[in-house]
Design a protein around this motif. Sequence first.
Motif, short mmCIF file in Angstrom:
data_model
loop_
_atom_site.label_atom_id
_atom_site.label_comp_id
_atom_site.label_asym_id
_atom_site.label_seq_id
_atom_site.Cartn_x
_atom_site.Cartn_y
_atom_site.Cartn_z
N LYS A 53 0.78 -1.09 -0.13
CA LYS A 53 0.00 -0.11 -0.14
C LYS A 53 0.65 1.24 0.07
CE LYS A 53 -4.13 -1.73 2.05
NZ LYS A 53 -5.29 -1.88 3.09
N ALA A 54 1.94 1.20 0.90
CA ALA A 54 2.74 2.58 0.69
C ALA A 54 3.58 2.57 -0.48
CB ALA A 54 4.01 2.26 1.85
N GLU A 55 3.94 1.46 -1.12
CA GLU A 55 4.49 1.63 -2.47
C GLU A 55 3.54 2.08 -3.52
OE1 GLU A 55 6.07 -2.19 -3.16
OE2 GLU A 55 8.10 -1.95 -1.96
N ASN A 56 2.55 1.53 -3.40
CA ASN A 56 1.31 2.13 -4.25
C ASN A 56 0.98 3.62 -4.09
OD1 ASN A 56 -0.65 1.85 -6.31
ND2 ASN A 56 -2.17 0.61 -5.03
N LEU A 57 0.76 3.90 -3.04
CA LEU A 57 0.80 5.41 -2.75
C LEU A 57 1.80 6.14 -3.12
CD1 LEU A 57 -1.38 7.49 -1.07
CD2 LEU A 57 0.16 6.98 1.02
N PHE A 59 3.84 5.47 -5.82
CA PHE A 59 3.56 5.66 -7.07
C PHE A 59 2.51 6.61 -7.51
CE2 PHE A 59 1.71 3.86 -11.02
CZ PHE A 59 2.57 4.14 -11.88
N LYS A 60 1.44 6.48 -6.79
CA LYS A 60 0.37 7.56 -7.20
C LYS A 60 0.81 9.05 -6.94
CE LYS A 60 -3.52 4.50 -6.61
NZ LYS A 60 -4.62 4.08 -5.92
N ILE A 61 1.46 9.18 -5.92
CA ILE A 61 2.02 10.73 -5.58
C ILE A 61 2.91 11.00 -6.57
CG2 ILE A 61 3.32 12.00 -3.95
CD1 ILE A 61 1.86 10.59 -1.65
N LYS A 62 3.95 10.12 -7.05
CA LYS A 62 5.02 10.46 -8.04
C LYS A 62 4.33 10.72 -9.37
CE LYS A 62 8.04 7.30 -8.50
NZ LYS A 62 9.19 6.39 -8.66
N LEU A 63 3.29 9.89 -9.85
CA LEU A 63 2.61 10.14 -10.99
C LEU A 63 1.63 11.35 -11.04
CD1 LEU A 63 1.70 8.74 -13.67
CD2 LEU A 63 -0.21 7.62 -12.61
N MET A 64 1.09 11.59 -9.94
CA MET A 64 0.51 13.12 -9.74
C MET A 64 1.27 14.30 -9.87
SD MET A 64 -2.28 14.08 -6.68
CE MET A 64 -1.18 14.28 -5.55
#
Length: 170
Positions: A53-57, A59-64
């Motif tokens: 979940k932390a890695e997914n979060l 990744f989403k923050i980096k993409l944003m």
Amino acid sequence: MEKLKMGAGARIEKAILDIQGSKMSAVVKDKIDEGVKMTKKRAQSVAGRTRNKAENLMFKIKLMIYNSIATLLTFVLIVALSLFFYGTFYYAFMPMQVHEQPVNFQFQPCFNEPGVCSFPNASIELNRKIKLMAGQPYSISLRLEVPESTVNQNLGMFMTCLNLEMQEWI
């Protein structure tokens, strides 16, 4: 007091050693071992899910952040291009608003009698930087300053004539 200083893992191991040393049945020991293994498995599972979940979060923050930067740069590029094209169009197609040049009148003197035998005449050539566009309305005015005298006042009003000629630049 000693129990408070030990960690949870150390207390569980001590309890297992106490159980192994006592005359408890093998079934109870197996159940406890099975519970400890299950608890370890669940703890590892929770840690793995938390890591995912932390890695997914992240990744989403980096993409944003990347999308925000791309949007900002696109906006800046559009504004810069629009300013460039506006300036280019304005410079190329819009005429200058005011042209001021002195007008020096010439006339032909009379050979038979004193005075002027021709109407005052003047020609003005616009330099190459001044470009008048075809189809564009223009307002041309001429301001004459003549000396104040009774002779000029007695002459009254007069009319001027303007002739525009186009010349091709070589």
